[in-house]
Design a protein around this motif. Structure first.
Motif, PDB file in Angstrom:
ATOM      1  N   LEU A   1       0.657  -9.091   4.396  1.00  0.00           N
ATOM      2  CA  LEU A   1       0.965  -8.069   3.403  1.00  0.00           C
ATOM      3  C   LEU A   1       1.650  -8.638   2.166  1.00  0.00           C
ATOM      4  O   LEU A   1       2.391  -9.626   2.234  1.00  0.00           O
ATOM      5  CB  LEU A   1       1.876  -7.011   4.026  1.00  0.00           C
ATOM      6  CG  LEU A   1       1.292  -6.216   5.188  1.00  0.00           C
ATOM      7  CD1 LEU A   1       2.371  -5.311   5.793  1.00  0.00           C
ATOM      8  CD2 LEU A   1       0.103  -5.392   4.729  1.00  0.00           C
TER       9      LEU A   1
ATOM     10  N   ASP B   1      -2.414  -0.253   7.460  1.00  0.00           N
ATOM     11  CA  ASP B   1      -2.208  -1.351   6.506  1.00  0.00           C
ATOM     12  C   ASP B   1      -3.467  -2.199   6.294  1.00  0.00           C
ATOM     13  O   ASP B   1      -3.756  -2.577   5.157  1.00  0.00           O
ATOM     14  CB  ASP B   1      -1.049  -2.251   6.949  1.00  0.00           C
ATOM     15  CG  ASP B   1       0.315  -1.624   6.715  1.00  0.00           C
ATOM     16  OD1 ASP B   1       0.402  -0.646   5.942  1.00  0.00           O
ATOM     17  OD2 ASP B   1       1.298  -2.112   7.318  1.00  0.00           O
TER      18      ASP B   1
ATOM     19  N   HIS C   1       7.140  -3.505   4.391  1.00  0.00           N
ATOM     20  CA  HIS C   1       6.110  -4.453   3.972  1.00  0.00           C
ATOM     21  C   HIS C   1       6.734  -5.745   3.451  1.00  0.00           C
ATOM     22  O   HIS C   1       6.248  -6.845   3.736  1.00  0.00           O
ATOM     23  CB  HIS C   1       5.216  -3.836   2.902  1.00  0.00           C
ATOM     24  CG  HIS C   1       4.330  -2.753   3.408  1.00  0.00           C
ATOM     25  ND1 HIS C   1       3.504  -2.024   2.586  1.00  0.00           N
ATOM     26  CD2 HIS C   1       4.125  -2.263   4.659  1.00  0.00           C
ATOM     27  CE1 HIS C   1       2.819  -1.143   3.298  1.00  0.00           C
ATOM     28  NE2 HIS C   1       3.189  -1.269   4.571  1.00  0.00           N
TER      29      HIS C   1
END
Length: 227
Positions: free
Chosen positions: A118, A24, A134
């Protein structure tokens, strides 16, 4: 440089990157992180999961440690060595008290000046839905930060995604380091797209997150979250 966006704050020394899975940080943040660590700033990563459900055909007990090691190598490429995995189950994240409490503790213990997390929106664009992990994680990170006493909160909270409010100027060196960082997720990317070389996948993804101005400037965007 896009004059419509203000520059990302520079008067800080410690950043904390809160994300759901290995890789990520490399999808959108690593180029800026490269710049910051080159400048002597400290950036730490905290990941909710080990990404143990992320490689098709691989048992979680094998996949988790492999992806942790890929993430450690990826972080090192852009100057990040403090990487923590919280052990939450991959693909089952929820914005609940357990996750919010764990994230709040990391923020309190580390006392960062800025937190990056995120994108929480439902989609990145047409036919590009965001992952549920997410969305749940991003909302938990915002809630955990907002719930802290004022004296324990970071000065800023930003998320990585569309609709940028601030820009970080980067160099070609940072772009190349970010590509190398993402390419460290070698096994993951090989399985994700076996027909495309890992280096090519990494280059394409990093270039997609970089904006290039007519004057040759390169920048990446972040969205400020008001607490």
């Amino acid at each position: 440089m896009d004059s419509r966006l203000p520059e990302f704050p520079t008067d800080w020394q410690r950043a904390l990157v809160l994300v759901a899975h290995p890789d990520d940080p490399e999808y959108g943040m690593a180029t800026a992180i490269s710049r910051w660590t080159r400048e002597g700033k400290r950036v730490d990563y905290v990941l909710a999961t080990s990404g143990e459900a992320g490689i098709d055909g691989m048992e979680p007990a094998v996949c988790g440690p492999l992806r942790e090691e890929e993430q450690r190598r990826a972080g090192a490429v852009v100057g990040v060595t403090d990487i923590t995995f919280l052990g939450f189950p991959d693909s089952e994240l929820r914005n609940d008290e357990s996750l919010r409490s764990a994230l709040g503790k990391e923020i309190r213990d580390r006392r960062p000046d800025v937190v990056l997390s995120l994108y929480r929106g439902p989609a990145w664009g047409p036919e590009a839905p965001n992952q549920r992990d997410h969305i749940e994680f991003g909302n938990a990170a915002v809630a955990a930060t907002a719930d802290l006493p004022a004296e324990e909160r970071p000065r800023w909270l930003f998320e990585n995604g569309p609709g940028s409010t601030h820009r970080v100027a980067v160099t070609e060196e940072d772009v190349q380091r970010a590509i190398g960082s993402l390419a460290e997720h070698d096994v993951y990317l090989q399985v994700l797209d076996p027909d495309t070389p890992v280096a090519e996948q990494a280059r394409k993804q990093v270039e997609m997150t970089c904006q290039r101005d007519e004057d040759g400037g390169i920048w990446v965007g972040f969205t400020r979250v008001d607490l």
